[in-house]
Motif scaffolding. Structure first.
Motif, mmCIF file in Angstrom:
data_model
loop_
_atom_site.group_PDB
_atom_site.id
_atom_site.type_symbol
_atom_site.label_atom_id
_atom_site.label_comp_id
_atom_site.label_asym_id
_atom_site.label_seq_id
_atom_site.Cartn_x
_atom_site.Cartn_y
_atom_site.Cartn_z
ATOM 1 N N ILE A 17 2.114 -4.192 -8.310
ATOM 2 C CA ILE A 17 0.986 -3.548 -8.329
ATOM 3 C C ILE A 17 1.027 -2.213 -9.380
ATOM 4 O O ILE A 17 -0.121 -1.841 -9.911
ATOM 5 N N LYS A 18 1.986 -1.833 -9.257
ATOM 6 C CA LYS A 18 2.188 -0.435 -10.356
ATOM 7 C C LYS A 18 3.561 -0.181 -10.841
ATOM 8 O O LYS A 18 4.444 -0.306 -10.112
ATOM 9 N N MET A 71 7.279 -0.168 3.467
ATOM 10 C CA MET A 71 6.296 0.627 4.365
ATOM 11 C C MET A 71 4.994 -0.131 4.491
ATOM 12 O O MET A 71 4.645 -0.941 3.774
ATOM 13 N N ILE A 107 5.724 -0.226 -7.845
ATOM 14 C CA ILE A 107 5.234 -0.472 -6.387
ATOM 15 C C ILE A 107 4.765 -1.941 -6.287
ATOM 16 O O ILE A 107 4.197 -2.691 -7.271
ATOM 17 N N LYS A 118 8.480 0.052 -2.253
ATOM 18 C CA LYS A 118 8.517 1.108 -3.381
ATOM 19 C C LYS A 118 9.904 1.038 -3.806
ATOM 20 O O LYS A 118 10.869 1.580 -3.119
ATOM 21 N N VAL A 174 -1.375 0.153 3.736
ATOM 22 C CA VAL A 174 -2.662 0.747 4.246
ATOM 23 C C VAL A 174 -3.958 0.152 3.774
ATOM 24 O O VAL A 174 -4.014 0.307 2.419
ATOM 25 N N THR A 182 -8.520 4.970 -2.304
ATOM 26 C CA THR A 182 -7.897 6.375 -2.748
ATOM 27 C C THR A 182 -9.209 7.327 -2.600
ATOM 28 O O THR A 182 -10.213 7.003 -2.884
ATOM 29 N N PRO A 239 2.031 6.064 5.958
ATOM 30 C CA PRO A 239 2.268 4.747 6.180
ATOM 31 C C PRO A 239 3.804 4.693 7.052
ATOM 32 O O PRO A 239 4.470 5.556 6.778
ATOM 33 N N SER A 251 -5.202 10.791 -5.635
ATOM 34 C CA SER A 251 -4.622 9.332 -5.756
ATOM 35 C C SER A 251 -3.642 9.250 -4.747
ATOM 36 O O SER A 251 -3.261 8.085 -4.272
ATOM 37 N N ASN A 252 -2.923 10.237 -4.055
ATOM 38 C CA ASN A 252 -1.999 10.155 -3.241
ATOM 39 C C ASN A 252 -2.660 10.631 -1.563
ATOM 40 O O ASN A 252 -2.033 10.713 -0.692
ATOM 41 N N ILE A 262 4.057 -2.527 1.682
ATOM 42 C CA ILE A 262 4.101 -1.809 0.205
ATOM 43 C C ILE A 262 5.766 -1.708 0.013
ATOM 44 O O ILE A 262 6.464 -1.061 0.929
ATOM 45 N N ILE A 320 -0.042 9.819 1.125
ATOM 46 C CA ILE A 320 1.085 8.832 0.540
ATOM 47 C C ILE A 320 2.219 9.487 -0.281
ATOM 48 O O ILE A 320 1.722 10.624 -0.752
ATOM 49 N N ASP A 321 3.026 8.768 -0.938
ATOM 50 C CA ASP A 321 3.890 9.383 -2.206
ATOM 51 C C ASP A 321 4.473 10.582 -1.934
ATOM 52 O O ASP A 321 4.115 11.632 -2.525
HETATM 53 N N1 ADP Z 1 1.280 2.449 1.648
HETATM 54 C C1 ADP Z 1 0.337 2.126 1.061
HETATM 55 N N2 ADP Z 1 -0.624 1.468 1.338
HETATM 56 C C2 ADP Z 1 -1.341 1.090 0.390
HETATM 57 N N3 ADP Z 1 -1.466 1.388 -1.052
HETATM 58 C C3 ADP Z 1 -0.368 2.095 -1.172
HETATM 59 C C4 ADP Z 1 0.491 2.509 -0.523
HETATM 60 N N4 ADP Z 1 1.521 3.273 -1.012
HETATM 61 C C5 ADP Z 1 1.337 3.296 -2.353
HETATM 62 N N5 ADP Z 1 0.043 2.639 -2.718
HETATM 63 C C6 ADP Z 1 -0.870 2.388 -3.802
HETATM 64 O O1 ADP Z 1 0.095 2.570 -4.908
HETATM 65 C C7 ADP Z 1 -0.183 3.719 -5.850
HETATM 66 C C8 ADP Z 1 1.110 4.196 -6.199
HETATM 67 O O2 ADP Z 1 2.046 4.521 -5.186
HETATM 68 P P1 ADP Z 1 2.687 5.879 -5.166
HETATM 69 O O3 ADP Z 1 3.451 5.940 -3.821
HETATM 70 O O4 ADP Z 1 1.460 7.189 -5.220
HETATM 71 O O5 ADP Z 1 3.681 5.610 -6.452
HETATM 72 P P2 ADP Z 1 3.851 6.707 -7.500
HETATM 73 O O6 ADP Z 1 4.873 7.577 -7.419
HETATM 74 O O7 ADP Z 1 3.929 5.564 -8.679
HETATM 75 O O8 ADP Z 1 2.499 7.616 -7.910
HETATM 76 C C9 ADP Z 1 -1.130 4.461 -4.987
HETATM 77 O O9 ADP Z 1 -1.884 5.343 -5.615
HETATM 78 C C10 ADP Z 1 -1.808 3.409 -3.898
HETATM 79 O O10 ADP Z 1 -3.007 3.068 -4.600
#
Ligand code: ADP
Ligand code: MG
Length: 213
Positions: free
Chosen positions: A8-9, A82, A16, A29, A85, A89, A68, A134-135, A27, A148-149
């Motif tokens: 997804i990312k 994890m 991710i 990571k 959720v 955002t 999470p 976004s976090n 999720i 998160i993050d």
């Molecule tokens: N536990 C989670 N549940 C749902 N969505 C998540 C979760 N962790 C991350 N995401 C989604 O993935 C995106 C990127 O994750 P993140 O941990 O922020 O990584 P990065 O370090 O790339 O920013 C978040 O902005 C969110 O949309």
């Protein structure tokens, strides 16, 4: 390779995925190597970051924050599994709004939740390191605020480290959400009230603001 994973990312430091973990939607990571680094040093650094992220996630959760649930840490593959959720955002929630008055009370409620979460996190001496809208997620259907993050997180008792966390979030608010000054002010107000030793942190934050002009 992770079974049945959907990417997804793709970030600069991590990928991710959404993938099943046992019976749950998770999720995943995965941190990857930076090719310009020495391979042995790189392996150590990446493993350290993964452990640090999992530790901070867990430490916050133990302190009552909604974060999470960590299902599994795969050090060999630099991967954290994890809880997925369900929700949106805070960035998207705020972006969908207009300047309409009816959003005011909703935003007050959101500011309150954010202020409480930050206070809890800093009482636990966890510095997030990358606070942006976004976090922060709003969990469905309860509306609980999920942080998160924790990829850049660490533990510190220093007011200046906590102040930098707040400063980074303030910058993120200003650059992503026009006219959010009032909302950020109420986040700080809640933070102050809920964190009894926040005085030195707020002073450092004010110093930071003065240096800017
Ligand atoms: N536990 C989670 N549940 C749902 N969505 C998540 C979760 N962790 C991350 N995401 C989604 O993935 C995106 C990127 O994750 P993140 O941990 O922020 O990584 P990065 O370090 O790339 O920013 C978040 O902005 C969110 O949309
Ligand atoms: Mg992020």
């Amino acid at each position: 390779m992770i079974d049945n994973a959907v990417l997804i990312k793709q970030g600069a430091e991590a990928r991710i995925y959404i993938a099943p973990f046992l019976t749950r939607k998770a999720i995943v990571k995965e941190r990857f190597s930076k090719s310009y680094r020495h391979p042995i040093l790189d392996k150590k650094l990446t493993a350290r970051r993964v452990t640090q992220e999992a530790r901070c996630l867990h430490k916050c959760r133990r302190s009552g924050l909604d974060t999470p649930v960590v299902y599994f840490v795969d050090i060999e593959n630099n991967t954290i599994y994890m809880e997925y959720v369900e929700g949106k955002t805070v960035r998207d929630i705020l972006r969908e709004q207009s300047d309409d008055e009816s959003f005011k009370s909703k935003n007050d409620e959101m500011a309150n939740k954010i202020g409480m979460a930050l206070a809890n996190m800093h009482v636990a001496d966890v510095i997030h390191g990358d606070l942006t809208t976004s976090n922060l997620l709003s969990r469905d259907p309860t509306g609980s605020l999920v942080v998160i993050d924790f990829g850049l997180s660490y533990v510190s008792i220093l007011p200046e480290d906590k102040a930098v966390d707040l400063y980074v979030l303030e910058r993120a608010f200003m650059s992503t959400h026009p006219n959010s000054e009032t909302m950020f002010a109420s986040i700080l107000e809640t933070y102050r009230k809920k964190y009894k030793d926040s005085g030195p942190v707020i002073n450092k934050l004010e110093e930071e603001a003065e240096n800017e002009v």
